[in-house]
Enzyme design. Structure first.
Site, mmCIF file in Angstrom:
data_model
loop_
_atom_site.group_PDB
_atom_site.id
_atom_site.type_symbol
_atom_site.label_atom_id
_atom_site.label_comp_id
_atom_site.label_asym_id
_atom_site.label_seq_id
_atom_site.Cartn_x
_atom_site.Cartn_y
_atom_site.Cartn_z
ATOM 1 C CB SER A 258 -3.083 8.101 14.785
ATOM 2 O OG SER A 258 -3.768 9.334 14.918
ATOM 3 C CD GLN B 170 -2.557 1.210 2.724
ATOM 4 O OE1 GLN B 170 -2.097 0.648 3.703
ATOM 5 N NE2 GLN B 170 -3.704 1.851 2.751
ATOM 6 N N GLY B 171 0.787 2.041 -1.063
ATOM 7 C CA GLY B 171 1.573 3.271 -1.171
ATOM 8 C C GLY B 171 0.706 4.495 -0.950
ATOM 9 C CD GLU C 159 -5.659 0.551 6.211
ATOM 10 O OE1 GLU C 159 -5.902 1.378 5.315
ATOM 11 O OE2 GLU C 159 -4.629 0.575 6.889
ATOM 12 C CB SER D 251 2.027 6.939 4.676
ATOM 13 O OG SER D 251 0.888 6.415 5.273
HETATM 14 C C1 LIG Z 1 4.058 -0.173 11.405
HETATM 15 C C2 LIG Z 1 3.377 0.752 10.433
HETATM 16 C C3 LIG Z 1 2.956 0.246 9.220
HETATM 17 C C4 LIG Z 1 2.370 1.092 8.272
HETATM 18 N N1 LIG Z 1 2.048 0.591 7.035
HETATM 19 C C5 LIG Z 1 1.632 1.440 6.066
HETATM 20 C C6 LIG Z 1 1.461 0.971 4.717
HETATM 21 O O1 LIG Z 1 1.648 -0.218 4.422
HETATM 22 N N2 LIG Z 1 1.123 1.869 3.768
HETATM 23 C C7 LIG Z 1 0.891 3.193 4.056
HETATM 24 O O2 LIG Z 1 0.556 3.940 3.148
HETATM 25 N N3 LIG Z 1 1.043 3.667 5.328
HETATM 26 C C8 LIG Z 1 1.428 2.823 6.331
HETATM 27 N N4 LIG Z 1 1.617 3.293 7.609
HETATM 28 C C9 LIG Z 1 1.479 4.726 7.851
HETATM 29 C C10 LIG Z 1 0.340 5.119 8.778
HETATM 30 O O3 LIG Z 1 -0.864 5.105 8.102
HETATM 31 C C11 LIG Z 1 0.705 6.505 9.354
HETATM 32 O O4 LIG Z 1 1.806 6.328 10.223
HETATM 33 C C12 LIG Z 1 -0.436 7.135 10.098
HETATM 34 O O5 LIG Z 1 -1.441 7.524 9.208
HETATM 35 C C13 LIG Z 1 0.024 8.371 10.917
HETATM 36 O O6 LIG Z 1 0.718 9.251 10.091
HETATM 37 P P1 LIG Z 1 2.176 9.802 10.493
HETATM 38 O O7 LIG Z 1 3.000 8.621 10.905
HETATM 39 O O8 LIG Z 1 2.661 10.648 9.399
HETATM 40 O O9 LIG Z 1 1.948 10.662 11.790
HETATM 41 P P2 LIG Z 1 1.403 12.162 11.831
HETATM 42 O O10 LIG Z 1 0.187 12.284 10.996
HETATM 43 O O11 LIG Z 1 2.537 13.098 11.593
HETATM 44 O O12 LIG Z 1 0.969 12.253 13.353
HETATM 45 C C14 LIG Z 1 1.921 12.450 14.428
HETATM 46 C C15 LIG Z 1 1.139 12.474 15.729
HETATM 47 O O13 LIG Z 1 0.234 13.577 15.727
HETATM 48 C C16 LIG Z 1 -1.103 13.133 15.944
HETATM 49 N N5 LIG Z 1 -2.025 13.916 15.092
HETATM 50 C C17 LIG Z 1 -1.897 14.210 13.778
HETATM 51 N N6 LIG Z 1 -2.958 14.930 13.332
HETATM 52 C C18 LIG Z 1 -3.778 15.068 14.413
HETATM 53 C C19 LIG Z 1 -5.060 15.684 14.595
HETATM 54 N N7 LIG Z 1 -5.691 16.296 13.590
HETATM 55 N N8 LIG Z 1 -5.623 15.612 15.824
HETATM 56 C C20 LIG Z 1 -4.991 14.979 16.859
HETATM 57 N N9 LIG Z 1 -3.781 14.384 16.746
HETATM 58 C C21 LIG Z 1 -3.194 14.420 15.538
HETATM 59 C C22 LIG Z 1 -1.103 11.666 15.507
HETATM 60 O O14 LIG Z 1 -2.104 10.921 16.149
HETATM 61 C C23 LIG Z 1 0.286 11.226 15.935
HETATM 62 O O15 LIG Z 1 0.282 10.891 17.305
HETATM 63 C C24 LIG Z 1 2.151 2.470 8.593
HETATM 64 C C25 LIG Z 1 2.548 2.949 9.838
HETATM 65 C C26 LIG Z 1 3.159 2.118 10.754
HETATM 66 C C27 LIG Z 1 3.574 2.690 12.083
#
Ligand SMILES: Cc1cc2nc3c(=O)[nH]c(=O)nc-3n(C[C@H](O)[C@H](O)[C@H](O)COP(=O)(O)OP(=O)(O)OC[C@H]3O[C@@H](n4cnc5c(N)ncnc54)[C@H](O)[C@@H]3O)c2cc1C
Length: 396
Positions: free
Chosen positions: A381, A126-127, A244, A129
């Site tokens: 999240s 899945q691409g 999902e 993020s």
């Molecule tokens: C092990 C793992 C596997 C993954 N696999 C995939 C995959 O296969 N394909 C893919 O596309 N993605 C994947 N992801 C990505 C995942 O979907 C993102 O990590 C997730 O959407 C959070 O985005 P971010 O990591 O950029 O954090 P950010 O969005 O930068 O968030 C950082 C922190 O701020 C908080 N935050 C952000 N916005 C808000 C808001 N509006 N209100 C309150 N709090 C907020 C978040 O909850 C978090 O605690 C994976 C992630 C992990 C950890």
């Protein structure tokens, strides 16, 4: 609403149980129980076993070769698989991309890709993020520019789970940088062997390279790999996310984890007595069990509504938050139950290729504790889910 299982559903449960007893090899369930990685081949073998029985694509409509089970059947199957320590079904092709292709793909795309998902010829990742686009996914920047019969893709995806095994990736790309964020996005299917793609592993807290960075450098993608209409990708992306989040509560996983921690706590001791008799430990265990029972009832209520045709809404956010908190609590309690055995950092224990320090059940406990920090981050999240709950339920 009737929360009791019908005779037909009980018979279905018995059928699933006997299938698992006959077809799930003991060494595989032992690996799953001990949390040891199965590798690509291990997952492919289990997929093939389920596919031979017609149960791999249990959420697909029959017209595409699926079993078309209802919500209760799916729940029973997932519960029995977790209890038997069957490998999880890798969701990217089967439960994420396939529903999108079935609803929005062309006949050619359906005829080509869906059978290859079932046969295991293709492993999808899945691409979505990107480094600057996670919770705020619509701000993604990977660019696709039309050039004759191709799109030329440049940019970067990240956190791509099991991308190292994949030969295909479904991607959200920006095709119109001038449009409003959500309106300039398209959904592309990209062959990972195309020149210009680099996959670089990211090692997680538990020491395993479960996720990757994927770089696109002038990658040429045929236009027939566009799903649906150009610039309408956000609609398909959202549709995919509703799939999902199925089985999001993970009741079966938690139940299996709870059983495991109880087993350990009967063996481990505190002050000369089995740990399970320690009042503080027992109280925490009881609290998790109560929370799990409450969530399982809520889950059944939602399944029962789904079975009568109502789509789950904000409830799936509630299950995601509660389900992941419970699983992380179980990981924490297990870590405490094995005590000092969880101290050494032995990520190899997850690969099963070294003797664990202490009893064999202690080997991967620390690695799991660290790995499952992810549960409250991916799939939207928990903070984002709480925001959704507040907005819908409290008008926040
Ligand atoms: C092990 C793992 C596997 C993954 N696999 C995939 C995959 O296969 N394909 C893919 O596309 N993605 C994947 N992801 C990505 C995942 O979907 C993102 O990590 C997730 O959407 C959070 O985005 P971010 O990591 O950029 O954090 P950010 O969005 O930068 O968030 C950082 C922190 O701020 C908080 N935050 C952000 N916005 C808000 C808001 N509006 N209100 C309150 N709090 C907020 C978040 O909850 C978090 O605690 C994976 C992630 C992990 C950890």
């Amino acid at each position: 609403m009737d929360l009791n299982y019908s005779d037909e559903e009980k018979a279905f449960r018995a059928e699933v149980r006997s299938f698992l007893a006959e077809n799930l090899p003991a060494e595989v369930s032992d690996k799953v129980r001990r949390g040891i990685s199965l590798g690509k081949e291990g997952h492919e073998k289990w997929h093939a076993t389920l596919n031979a029985r017609g149960w791999l694509a249990y959420n697909w409509p029959r017209e595409f070769g699926g079993a078309e089970w209802n919500a209760v059947q799916r729940h029973i199957f997932e519960e029995e698989c977790a209890a038997a320590y069957a490998p999880r079904i890798v969701p990217f092709g089967l439960s994420m991309l396939a529903p999108v292709l079935q609803k929005f793909g062309t006949k050619e795309q359906q005829d080509h890709y869906l059978p290859r998902i079932l046969s295991g010829d293709d492993w999808w990742c899945q691409g979505y993020s990107e480094p600057g686009a996670g919770s705020d996914l619509a701000s993604l920047k990977t660019r696709a520019v039309r050039d004759g019969d191709h799109y030329v893709v440049n940019g970067q995806k990240t956190w791509t789970t099991l991308g190292q095994y994949a030969n295909w990736i479904f991607c959200l790309v920006r095709t119109d940088p001038e449009a409003k964020q959500q309106e300039g996005i398209s959904f592309l299917l990209i062959d990972m062997t195309t020149p210009g793609i680099t996959v670089r592993p990211i090692v997680l807290l538990d020491g395993t390279p479960e996720v990757n960075e994927v770089f696109f450098d002038d990658v040429r993608v045929p236009v027939e790999n566009l799903v649906g209409e150009e610039n309408k990708g956000w609609t398909y992306a959202k549709y995919l996310l509703t799939h999902e989040r199925t089985n999001i509560a993970g009741v079966g996983f938690s139940q299996a984890g709870l059983d495991a921690v109880k087993r350990i706590a009967r063996i481990e001791t505190a002050n000369g007595r089995p740990l399970i008799e320690n009042p503080h430990f027992a109280a925490r265990l009881a609290q998790i069990e109560i929370d799990l029972m409450a969530m399982a009832t809520t889950n059944m209520r939602i399944i029962s509504q789904a079975a009568s045709g109502q789509a789950p809404g904000v409830e799936s956010s509630m299950l995601k938050v509660k389900g992941t908190i419970i699983r992380q609590e179980i990981n924490d309690l297990t870590r405490r139950a094995v005590g000092p055995y969880a101290m050494p950092f032995a990520s190899e224990a997850v690969e099963g290729d070294n003797a664990p320090i202490g009893p064999d059940y202690a080997g991967p406990v620390a690695a799991h504790y660290f790995n499952n920090r992810k549960l409250s981050i991916f799939g939207g999240s928990n903070e984002i889910q709480r925001g959704i709950i507040a907005k819908v339920k409290m008008g926040g």
